[in-house]
Enzyme design. Structure first.
Site, PDB file in Angstrom:
ATOM      1  N   GLU A   1      54.582  37.992  43.334  1.00 57.60           N
ATOM      2  CA  GLU A   1      55.198  38.330  44.402  1.00 57.60           C
ATOM      3  C   GLU A   1      54.619  37.516  45.468  1.00 57.60           C
ATOM      4  O   GLU A   1      55.141  36.705  46.233  1.00 57.60           O
ATOM      5  CB  GLU A   1      54.391  39.698  45.139  1.00 57.60           C
ATOM      6  CG  GLU A   1      55.128  41.025  44.206  1.00 57.60           C
ATOM      7  CD  GLU A   1      54.396  42.051  43.983  1.00 57.60           C
ATOM      8  OE1 GLU A   1      53.377  41.847  44.104  1.00 57.60           O
ATOM      9  OE2 GLU A   1      55.389  42.711  44.153  1.00 57.60           O
TER      10      GLU A   1
ATOM     11  N   GLU B   1      53.488  44.951  36.637  1.00 58.00           N
ATOM     12  CA  GLU B   1      52.959  46.261  36.973  1.00 58.00           C
ATOM     13  C   GLU B   1      53.512  47.286  35.819  1.00 58.00           C
ATOM     14  O   GLU B   1      53.212  48.765  36.144  1.00 58.00           O
ATOM     15  CB  GLU B   1      53.645  46.933  38.717  1.00 58.00           C
ATOM     16  CG  GLU B   1      52.735  45.299  39.194  1.00 58.00           C
ATOM     17  CD  GLU B   1      53.098  44.291  39.217  1.00 58.00           C
ATOM     18  OE1 GLU B   1      54.003  44.214  38.374  1.00 58.00           O
ATOM     19  OE2 GLU B   1      53.380  43.935  40.857  1.00 58.00           O
TER      20      GLU B   1
HETATM   21  C1  LIG Z   1      49.583  51.383  47.708  1.00 61.18           C
HETATM   22  C2  LIG Z   1      49.162  49.886  48.092  1.00 61.18           C
HETATM   23  C3  LIG Z   1      49.606  48.063  47.074  1.00 61.18           C
HETATM   24  C4  LIG Z   1      48.670  47.754  46.555  1.00 61.18           C
HETATM   25  C5  LIG Z   1      49.551  46.511  46.275  1.00 61.18           C
HETATM   26  C6  LIG Z   1      48.704  46.366  44.858  1.00 61.18           C
HETATM   27  C7  LIG Z   1      50.280  45.686  43.880  1.00 61.18           C
HETATM   28  C8  LIG Z   1      49.644  45.420  42.324  1.00 61.18           C
HETATM   29  C9  LIG Z   1      50.485  44.844  41.912  1.00 61.18           C
HETATM   30  C10 LIG Z   1      49.590  43.566  41.134  1.00 61.18           C
HETATM   31  O1  LIG Z   1      49.389  42.823  40.936  1.00 61.18           O
HETATM   32  S1  LIG Z   1      48.751  45.381  39.487  1.00 61.18           S
HETATM   33  C11 LIG Z   1      48.074  44.053  38.531  1.00 61.18           C
HETATM   34  C12 LIG Z   1      49.106  42.713  37.912  1.00 61.18           C
HETATM   35  N1  LIG Z   1      48.778  41.460  36.766  1.00 61.18           N
HETATM   36  C13 LIG Z   1      48.613  41.787  35.780  1.00 61.18           C
HETATM   37  O2  LIG Z   1      48.845  43.007  35.232  1.00 61.18           O
HETATM   38  C14 LIG Z   1      47.403  40.786  34.941  1.00 61.18           C
HETATM   39  C15 LIG Z   1      46.930  41.049  34.094  1.00 61.18           C
HETATM   40  N2  LIG Z   1      45.850  40.154  33.385  1.00 61.18           N
HETATM   41  C16 LIG Z   1      46.738  39.607  32.171  1.00 61.18           C
HETATM   42  O3  LIG Z   1      47.481  39.854  31.321  1.00 61.18           O
HETATM   43  C17 LIG Z   1      46.012  38.131  31.655  1.00 61.18           C
HETATM   44  O4  LIG Z   1      44.938  39.023  31.712  1.00 61.18           O
HETATM   45  C18 LIG Z   1      46.134  37.130  31.759  1.00 61.18           C
HETATM   46  C19 LIG Z   1      46.799  37.172  33.602  1.00 61.18           C
HETATM   47  C20 LIG Z   1      47.697  36.699  31.142  1.00 61.18           C
HETATM   48  C21 LIG Z   1      45.107  36.363  31.571  1.00 61.18           C
HETATM   49  O5  LIG Z   1      45.153  36.596  29.516  1.00 61.18           O
HETATM   50  P1  LIG Z   1      44.211  35.902  28.308  1.00 61.18           P
HETATM   51  O6  LIG Z   1      44.262  36.199  27.109  1.00 61.18           O
HETATM   52  O7  LIG Z   1      43.858  33.694  29.462  1.00 61.18           O
HETATM   53  O8  LIG Z   1      42.661  36.232  29.716  1.00 61.18           O
HETATM   54  P2  LIG Z   1      42.373  38.071  29.485  1.00 61.18           P
HETATM   55  O9  LIG Z   1      41.029  38.274  28.431  1.00 61.18           O
HETATM   56  O10 LIG Z   1      43.748  39.201  29.053  1.00 61.18           O
HETATM   57  O11 LIG Z   1      42.156  38.116  30.886  1.00 61.18           O
HETATM   58  C22 LIG Z   1      40.408  37.688  31.427  1.00 61.18           C
HETATM   59  C23 LIG Z   1      39.324  38.060  31.608  1.00 61.18           C
HETATM   60  O12 LIG Z   1      40.366  38.908  33.371  1.00 61.18           O
HETATM   61  C24 LIG Z   1      40.447  39.689  33.860  1.00 61.18           C
HETATM   62  N3  LIG Z   1      41.208  39.962  34.654  1.00 61.18           N
HETATM   63  C25 LIG Z   1      43.200  39.722  33.711  1.00 61.18           C
HETATM   64  N4  LIG Z   1      43.350  39.977  35.161  1.00 61.18           N
HETATM   65  C26 LIG Z   1      43.572  40.932  36.236  1.00 61.18           C
HETATM   66  C27 LIG Z   1      43.752  41.411  37.611  1.00 61.18           C
HETATM   67  N5  LIG Z   1      44.776  40.887  37.242  1.00 61.18           N
HETATM   68  N6  LIG Z   1      42.705  41.903  37.853  1.00 61.18           N
HETATM   69  C28 LIG Z   1      41.227  41.947  37.416  1.00 61.18           C
HETATM   70  N7  LIG Z   1      40.929  41.222  36.258  1.00 61.18           N
HETATM   71  C29 LIG Z   1      41.680  40.995  35.449  1.00 61.18           C
HETATM   72  C30 LIG Z   1      40.290  40.505  32.512  1.00 61.18           C
HETATM   73  O13 LIG Z   1      39.717  41.950  32.654  1.00 61.18           O
HETATM   74  C31 LIG Z   1      39.520  39.867  31.353  1.00 61.18           C
HETATM   75  O14 LIG Z   1      37.477  40.411  31.650  1.00 61.18           O
HETATM   76  P3  LIG Z   1      36.889  40.943  31.106  1.00 61.18           P
HETATM   77  O15 LIG Z   1      36.026  40.716  31.701  1.00 61.18           O
HETATM   78  O16 LIG Z   1      37.368  40.284  29.505  1.00 61.18           O
HETATM   79  O17 LIG Z   1      38.044  42.893  31.179  1.00 61.18           O
END
Ligand SMILES: CCCCCC/C=C/CC(=O)SCCNC(=O)CCNC(=O)[C@H](O)C(C)(C)COP(=O)(O)OP(=O)(O)OC[C@H]1O[C@@H](n2cnc3c(N)ncnc32)[C@H](O)[C@@H]1OP(=O)(O)O
Length: 719
Positions: free
Chosen positions: A103, A123
């Protein structure tokens, strides 16, 4: 955080800095607001490039912040401010731009992507919708049908597809930031009027109502009770029918309903649970971060029935060389054809070449001599498996890991057949093994941490969610299934029908109710196990003793059906009837209803009204209670392990988080109270007796699930 540097004389380079995925935490959002303002007001900066640190653009909003009140600048005005600048802003996308990350990129005037990066709006998988303008900008950029598909599935898109769809402007194989900096300089001075997506009209669609009706039907069917996909369709409809500002208002309203929903909490819990299970630990103290896996390049599979074939495919698709062994010539020929077919179909779907050359076949067990790891998948019979393990010990090179795909037999007993029990672990796949995401890695008391680490890493390579569990009857998944199925059988005795029980469970969100599932997997499977356990007694036909085994209530209903040859789908009849053997369409069976009536009359069982609530409480709370026992016994390290097993292997609805999370949502005190009630009514059913860990958690004030491990640790330290 975000850092601004000036590069190539006049390019303001903003780098998002929040490892590991540069999630948009409050600090990062504040950093972006500050650096954009600074870059825009600096006369030396002619254009801006936004990139992410360490090869990842941005993984989206920081999911860990969702549980707490929002702090820091909100995303929507931040992205609007970027789009509104009069200096070109270009996103340099490496790694991933997901959710809020995409976004943010859509608010930029141009997007350059590395060929290996991917983008998406996932999402919906977190119970949300793209509410930082994504649901309004993406349809304006790529059209309604494509945006609907991406937003409602949350699918990640490759760089090549992103270019084709028009999400990005250029793909590069070179250094993304350098390429983007050059690109940004090349567009300085060009008008930005046509680059602000929020000003685009939504491309017209010929029959808008039909497009949205079809989309709504599709998501309702596949989502089975999940609310986010439905809400996503509504948000895209707003983009297609309303001016941008009104669409944004609708996006925010719809998001507000989702944001605080139980489903969003459950799905976000699942996201972290899936990752938490990879940080496994054993009661011995061995852990994922201190145990080094062995490299595996050559694997072998013994036994090419349904499971063995799927395992061979999963291994080959992960790039391993596989020796597939089946002693029966005809079965070997059939398996060869089936495995090749599965590999070809899988490759076609993924757009790659089939890995046919990686699999070699033999009817001789000697062929596994050079394998680094062997997975035994022969018929579920202890004597047969013992023989295979003895043969493997003689044939394999020293150090080969010996794994069993048993779903219920004692892994330690098998390990005792080999001179190196530390090299033995269970790798419990789920059918079809090349499709199902779950893998239970079962360690016995003598399995080495290295053997566990190797099996866990191999699971990851095969794209599985691997969960390390201790060795006990049924491990975690099947052990919990037993009390669940037992309650379903008892409910039939008390007046329910298979249709009623299944409907309650399917409305709850299970892909299949317990009886449809039993018909699919075959009633004879459980019958064989019960026979081996000495539970089946064809002579006990009436009277109370016919329904008591080893001092506990027992339902012989499944045995009685098997005696009639009603083995389920494959026989064309089981708990339901089918048009022909192998047919998948289950129909209520008057024969069965009549049979149940006669059975109840024979045993003097009164029929009472049973509602959906009772079905759910009896079946699910018995299953959950066993989950608490598993935690108490140290068979699973934490509730996340159990929940991942149920969500990825047993069709538990993901938007309900898994059985242990669900218990927390219902309230542990409520679960305890209902179990106490049911146990009072059915004192001869030990599975309904509340487990002491559940009592302990309730006595400690029902802490949130994230704190359960502390209570469990205390219980273990007192043992
Ligand atoms: C009215 C209120 C308005 C609010 C608006 C809110 C808007 C929200 C929109 C969003 O953006 S929601 C989030 C959308 N994003 C995702 O769903 C992506 C999630 N992540 C992934 O798919 C993967 O992590 C990746 C980015 C493709 C990387 O994959 P990879 O296999 O390389 O690593 P992982 O083991 O998955 O992740 C590593 C580590 O990072 C943590 N993590 C990943 N993404 C997020 C995140 N978005 N927020 C916080 N932490 C994240 C993940 O949990 C891993 O850490 P952990 O300690 O092993 O758990």
């Amino acid at each position: 955080m975000a850092q601004l540097t000036r590069v190539s004389g006049s390019v303001g380079l903003i780098t998002l800095q929040n490892p590991p995925v540069n999630a948009l935490s409050a600090a990062v959002r504040q950093g972006i607001v500050d650096t954009v303002k600074k870059a825009v007001s600096d006369p030396l900066v002619k254009c801006v490039v936004i990139c992410g640190q360490n090869g990842v653009f941005c993984g989206g909003a920081d999911i860990r912040e969702f549980g707490a009140p929002m702090t820091g600048p909100p995303l929507v005005p931040m992205i609007h401010a970027i789009e509104a600048t009069n200096k070109p802003v270009v996103a340099a996308i490496e790694g991933a731009a997901l959710g809020g990350g995409l976004e943010l990129a859509l608010g930029c005037h141009y997007r350059i992507i590395h060929s290996k990066a991917r983008v998406g709006l996932p999402e919906v998988t977190l119970g949300l919708l793209p509410a930082a303008g994504g649901s309004q900008r993406l349809p304006r950029l790529i059209g309604v049908p494509a945006a609907l598909e991406l937003i409602t599935t949350g699918r990640h898109v490759s760089a090549a597809e992103a270019l084709k769809l028009g999400i990005v402007d250029q793909v590069t194989d070179d250094n993304t930031v350098d390429t983007t900096v050059k690109f940004a300089l090349s567009v300085v001075g060009r008008s930005l009027e046509s680059r602000r997506i929020s000003t685009f009209p939504c491309p017209p669609v010929s029959d808008l109502d039909a497009v949205f009706d079809v989309a709504m039907q599709r998501v309702r069917q596949s989502a089975r009770g999940a609310i986010a996909p439905v809400t996503c369709v509504q948000a895209v409809r707003a983009a297609a029918t309303l001016p941008y500002t009104q669409g944004m208002k609708r996006e925010q309203e719809l998001m507000a309903t989702l944001f605080t929903s139980g489903q969003a909490r459950a799905l976000q819990y699942c996201f972290f649970a899936q990752r938490a299970v990879s940080r496994w630990s054993m009661p011995s103290g061995a852990r994922w971060d201190t145990s080094k896996p062995r490299p595996i390049s050559k694997a072998a599979v013994i036994g090419l029935g349904t499971m063995g074939r799927g395992i061979a495919v999963a291994l080959a698709q992960a790039g391993l060389s596989v020796v597939a062994v089946e002693t029966q010539e005809k079965q070997l020929m059939d398996a060869k054809q089936a495995v090749s077919g599965m590999l070809e179909r899988g490759a076609k779907r993924r757009g790659v070449a089939p890995a046919l050359g990686l699999v070699s076949y033999s009817h001789n067990i000697q062929a596994v001599a050079e394998a680094d790891l062997v997975i035994e998948a022969v018929f579920e019979d202890m004597d047969l498996k013992k023989k295979v393990f003895q043969q493997l010990s003689a044939v394999c090179k020293p150090g080969t890991l010996l794994c069993t795909n048993t779903s219920s037999l004692d892994v330690d007993h098998l390990a005792s057949q080999t001179p190196s029990p530390e090299l033995v672990v269970g790798m419990h796949f789920f059918a079809p093994a090349h499709v199902m995401k779950l893998l239970e890695v079962v360690y016995g008391p003598r399995s080495s941490p290295q053997a566990v680490a190797t099996a866990m890493q191999l699971g990851k390579k095969m794209g599985k969610v691997s969960v390390a569990v201790g060795n006990c009857r049924g491990f975690v998944g099947n052990r919990m299934l037993k009390p669940y199925m037992e309650q379903a059988f008892f409910l039939l005795e008390e007046g329910a029908t298979p249709e009623l029980v299944d409907q309650a469970l399917e409305e709850f969100g299970f892909a299949m109710g317990v009886f449809r599932m039993s018909d699919l997997s075959g009633l004879d499977v459980g019958w064989r196990v019960r026979k081996a356990d000495g539970l089946v007694d064809p002579d006990a036909t009436s009277g109370r003793s016919a329904r008591i085994r080893q001092g506990r209530r027992y339902s012989p209903l499944g045995d009685l059906l098997c005696e009639q040859g009603r083995f389920g789908q494959k026989a064309g009849r089981g708990w339901y009837q089918y048009d022909k053997p192998g047919s998948r369409v289950a129909k209520p069976d008057p024969w069965l209803h009549n049979f149940l009536e006669q059975y109840r009359a024979r045993h003097g069982l009164g029929v009472r009204h049973i509602d959906h609530q009772e079905v759910l409480e009896r079946c699910l709370y018995a299953l959950i209670n066993e989950g608490f026992r598993i935690l108490e016994d140290g068979i699973a390290a934490g509730p996340e392990d159990i929940d991942a097993i149920y969500v990825f292997g047993y069709g538990w609805p993901r938007y309900r988080g898994g059985p242990m999370f669900y218990a927390g949502m219902v309230g542990l005190a409520n679960v305890l109270e209902r179990l106490e009630h049911f146990h009072q009514v059915h004192p001869d059913v030990p599975y309904l007796q509340p487990c002491s860990l559940l009592r302990r958690l309730v006595a400690s004030g029902s802490p949130p699930i994230q704190k359960w491990r502390e209570v469990i640790r205390k219980v273990h330290s007192q043992l």
